[in-house]
Write a protein that holds these residues in place. Sequence first.
Motif, PDB file in Angstrom:
ATOM      1  N   ALA A   1       0.829  -1.205   0.000  1.00 47.15           N
ATOM      2  CA  ALA A   1       0.000   0.000   0.000  1.00 47.15           C
ATOM      3  C   ALA A   1       0.863   1.256   0.000  1.00 47.15           C
ATOM      4  O   ALA A   1       0.557   2.243  -0.684  1.00 47.15           O
ATOM      5  N   ALA A   2       1.953   1.236   0.747  1.00 43.69           N
ATOM      6  CA  ALA A   2       2.855   2.388   0.789  1.00 43.69           C
ATOM      7  C   ALA A   2       3.510   2.628  -0.567  1.00 43.69           C
ATOM      8  O   ALA A   2       3.689   3.784  -0.985  1.00 43.69           O
ATOM      9  N   LEU A   3       3.875   1.563  -1.266  1.00 45.63           N
ATOM     10  CA  LEU A   3       4.430   1.723  -2.607  1.00 45.63           C
ATOM     11  C   LEU A   3       3.412   2.360  -3.546  1.00 45.63           C
ATOM     12  O   LEU A   3       3.759   3.185  -4.400  1.00 45.63           O
ATOM     13  N   GLY A   4       2.146   1.978  -3.369  1.00 47.62           N
ATOM     14  CA  GLY A   4       1.095   2.597  -4.164  1.00 47.62           C
ATOM     15  C   GLY A   4       1.005   4.089  -3.900  1.00 47.62           C
ATOM     16  O   GLY A   4       0.839   4.891  -4.826  1.00 47.62           O
ATOM     17  N   VAL A   5       1.121   4.484  -2.642  1.00 38.28           N
ATOM     18  CA  VAL A   5       1.059   5.900  -2.279  1.00 38.28           C
ATOM     19  C   VAL A   5       2.208   6.672  -2.926  1.00 38.28           C
ATOM     20  O   VAL A   5       2.020   7.787  -3.427  1.00 38.28           O
ATOM     21  N   VAL A   6       3.407   6.095  -2.927  1.00 35.49           N
ATOM     22  CA  VAL A   6       4.551   6.753  -3.559  1.00 35.49           C
ATOM     23  C   VAL A   6       4.279   6.956  -5.051  1.00 35.49           C
ATOM     24  O   VAL A   6       4.553   8.030  -5.619  1.00 35.49           O
ATOM     25  N   ALA A   7       3.731   5.931  -5.703  1.00 39.99           N
ATOM     26  CA  ALA A   7       3.411   6.050  -7.126  1.00 39.99           C
ATOM     27  C   ALA A   7       2.361   7.136  -7.360  1.00 39.99           C
ATOM     28  O   ALA A   7       2.480   7.954  -8.283  1.00 39.99           O
ATOM     29  N   PHE A   8       1.329   7.167  -6.510  1.00 34.53           N
ATOM     30  CA  PHE A   8       0.265   8.151  -6.674  1.00 34.53           C
ATOM     31  C   PHE A   8       0.765   9.572  -6.417  1.00 34.53           C
ATOM     32  O   PHE A   8       0.239  10.533  -6.984  1.00 34.53           O
ATOM     33  N   SER A   9       1.762   9.717  -5.535  1.00 33.26           N
ATOM     34  CA  SER A   9       2.242  11.052  -5.189  1.00 33.26           C
ATOM     35  C   SER A   9       2.868  11.761  -6.385  1.00 33.26           C
ATOM     36  O   SER A   9       2.971  12.988  -6.405  1.00 33.26           O
ATOM     37  N   LEU A  10       3.279  11.005  -7.393  1.00 34.04           N
ATOM     38  CA  LEU A  10       3.863  11.592  -8.597  1.00 34.04           C
ATOM     39  C   LEU A  10       2.804  11.920  -9.646  1.00 34.04           C
ATOM     40  O   LEU A  10       3.127  12.509 -10.684  1.00 34.04           O
ATOM     41  N   THR A  11       1.556  11.545  -9.399  1.00 31.52           N
ATOM     42  CA  THR A  11       0.520  11.699 -10.418  1.00 31.52           C
ATOM     43  C   THR A  11       0.288  13.153 -10.793  1.00 31.52           C
ATOM     44  O   THR A  11       0.230  13.497 -11.985  1.00 31.52           O
TER      45      THR A  11
ATOM     46  N   LEU B   1       3.442   8.983 -19.939  1.00 32.87           N
ATOM     47  CA  LEU B   1       3.898   7.611 -19.708  1.00 32.87           C
ATOM     48  C   LEU B   1       3.806   7.241 -18.230  1.00 32.87           C
ATOM     49  O   LEU B   1       3.427   6.109 -17.889  1.00 32.87           O
ATOM     50  N   TRP B   2       4.143   8.192 -17.344  1.00 32.45           N
ATOM     51  CA  TRP B   2       4.060   7.867 -15.925  1.00 32.45           C
ATOM     52  C   TRP B   2       2.617   7.699 -15.467  1.00 32.45           C
ATOM     53  O   TRP B   2       2.308   6.725 -14.762  1.00 32.45           O
ATOM     54  N   VAL B   3       1.738   8.631 -15.846  1.00 36.85           N
ATOM     55  CA  VAL B   3       0.354   8.510 -15.366  1.00 36.85           C
ATOM     56  C   VAL B   3      -0.319   7.267 -15.931  1.00 36.85           C
ATOM     57  O   VAL B   3      -1.242   6.716 -15.314  1.00 36.85           O
ATOM     58  N   ALA B   4       0.145   6.789 -17.097  1.00 35.85           N
ATOM     59  CA  ALA B   4      -0.428   5.576 -17.673  1.00 35.85           C
ATOM     60  C   ALA B   4       0.122   4.322 -17.011  1.00 35.85           C
ATOM     61  O   ALA B   4      -0.628   3.495 -16.489  1.00 35.85           O
ATOM     62  N   ALA B   5       1.454   4.180 -17.017  1.00 36.37           N
ATOM     63  CA  ALA B   5       2.076   2.958 -16.508  1.00 36.37           C
ATOM     64  C   ALA B   5       2.224   2.968 -14.999  1.00 36.37           C
ATOM     65  O   ALA B   5       1.955   1.954 -14.334  1.00 36.37           O
ATOM     66  N   GLY B   6       2.640   4.113 -14.436  1.00 41.84           N
ATOM     67  CA  GLY B   6       2.887   4.171 -13.003  1.00 41.84           C
ATOM     68  C   GLY B   6       1.647   4.378 -12.172  1.00 41.84           C
ATOM     69  O   GLY B   6       1.339   3.577 -11.278  1.00 41.84           O
ATOM     70  N   SER B   7       0.907   5.443 -12.462  1.00 43.18           N
ATOM     71  CA  SER B   7      -0.264   5.777 -11.642  1.00 43.18           C
ATOM     72  C   SER B   7      -1.468   4.901 -11.955  1.00 43.18           C
ATOM     73  O   SER B   7      -2.154   4.425 -11.048  1.00 43.18           O
ATOM     74  N   GLN B   8      -1.736   4.711 -13.257  1.00 41.98           N
ATOM     75  CA  GLN B   8      -2.971   4.053 -13.656  1.00 41.98           C
ATOM     76  C   GLN B   8      -2.909   2.536 -13.547  1.00 41.98           C
ATOM     77  O   GLN B   8      -3.934   1.889 -13.367  1.00 41.98           O
ATOM     78  N   PHE B   9      -1.710   1.956 -13.635  1.00 41.21           N
ATOM     79  CA  PHE B   9      -1.634   0.491 -13.593  1.00 41.21           C
ATOM     80  C   PHE B   9      -0.770  -0.026 -12.443  1.00 41.21           C
ATOM     81  O   PHE B   9      -1.283  -0.599 -11.485  1.00 41.21           O
ATOM     82  N   LEU B  10       0.549   0.206 -12.488  1.00 40.67           N
ATOM     83  CA  LEU B  10       1.437  -0.394 -11.490  1.00 40.67           C
ATOM     84  C   LEU B  10       1.120   0.083 -10.081  1.00 40.67           C
ATOM     85  O   LEU B  10       1.132  -0.704  -9.128  1.00 40.67           O
ATOM     86  N   GLY B  11       0.842   1.384  -9.921  1.00 41.56           N
ATOM     87  CA  GLY B  11       0.508   1.899  -8.598  1.00 41.56           C
ATOM     88  C   GLY B  11      -0.732   1.256  -8.023  1.00 41.56           C
ATOM     89  O   GLY B  11      -0.789   0.901  -6.840  1.00 41.56           O
ATOM     90  N   LEU B  12      -1.742   1.072  -8.875  1.00 42.96           N
ATOM     91  CA  LEU B  12      -2.990   0.462  -8.408  1.00 42.96           C
ATOM     92  C   LEU B  12      -2.837  -1.035  -8.160  1.00 42.96           C
ATOM     93  O   LEU B  12      -3.541  -1.603  -7.322  1.00 42.96           O
ATOM     94  N   VAL B  13      -1.920  -1.676  -8.880  1.00 43.14           N
ATOM     95  CA  VAL B  13      -1.662  -3.104  -8.638  1.00 43.14           C
ATOM     96  C   VAL B  13      -1.214  -3.326  -7.199  1.00 43.14           C
ATOM     97  O   VAL B  13      -1.784  -4.144  -6.459  1.00 43.14           O
ATOM     98  N   VAL B  14      -0.173  -2.591  -6.771  1.00 43.69           N
ATOM     99  CA  VAL B  14       0.329  -2.787  -5.406  1.00 43.69           C
ATOM    100  C   VAL B  14      -0.639  -2.208  -4.380  1.00 43.69           C
ATOM    101  O   VAL B  14      -0.746  -2.718  -3.253  1.00 43.69           O
ATOM    102  N   TRP B  15      -1.363  -1.146  -4.755  1.00 43.84           N
ATOM    103  CA  TRP B  15      -2.316  -0.514  -3.837  1.00 43.84           C
ATOM    104  C   TRP B  15      -3.432  -1.479  -3.463  1.00 43.84           C
ATOM    105  O   TRP B  15      -3.752  -1.671  -2.289  1.00 43.84           O
TER     106      TRP B  15
END
Length: 278
Positions: free
Chosen positions: A2-12, A206-220
């Motif tokens: 969940a914390a990794l997800g928060v880090v990813a979202f913080s860059l959104t 690229l970040w909002v697609a791969a990082g925020s929209q997919f990978l961040g939500l996977v770990v979240w």
Amino acid sequence: MAALGVVAFSLTFPATAWGLEGFGPWSLVAVRSVLAALIAGGCLLALRVAPPERRHWAGLAVVAAGVVLGFPLLTTLALQTSTTAHAAVVVGLLPLTTALLSALRIGTRPSRTFWIAALAGAAAVVAFTVQQSGGALTTADAYLFAALLVCAAGYTEGGRLARVMPGWQVIGWALVLCLPLTVPATALALAHEPVHLTAHSVAGVLWVAAGSQFLGLVVWYRGMAAIGVPKASQLQLAQPLLTLVWSVLLLGEHLTVAAPLTAAAVLVCIAVTQRARG
């Protein structure tokens, strides 16, 4: 997780601000959703994942409406006139909103200490919003508060589904479910909004697609399934503080004294919510 997800979202928000340098708001949201869906669909196909049971599709539709379409669109519209620092602290209300919807939808019952800490963090966010807007809510704030509601619904439903299927499949199928809408929306938006590709705009989308929209939500979603929706949601109290750091480092924004103080206040609440018994 969940914390990794928060880090990813913080860059959104900083990444969205970069994306808006080259894309219109509608184009940015549509393109990010299609790119994320292509990544998710490729993973689902490569691993030969069977479609979810029919009873899960309604919940996936809520996830899609909340975190794939609603939240990205509303926050992108807000960031046209709002700074990322302001938007980040307003979204600090998301943990409380998610905890409330979780209590209503899933029946979770956090302790009184948990609710006191969550309400304290929310109060700090509301005070900051009113102070920053001179006592009146702006159009950007209206977009942000609407985004809170739809995103909290998507988080709650996704956290519930992640108990019965892997978290990456929850967001993966939600993204694929949106393709009949996002593909034509992408073509229409790109035809009406000019695109000026720059290093910032490409990196942002690229970040909002791969990082925020997919990978961040996977770990979240995986984290939410493990520790519960309310406790995981309160980790997002750290998200405004992280976004404030990114907004200074990546965007060169100048912060008022109120922004970091508010973010620090809600960060203190995390320790209380994480120690509170359910």
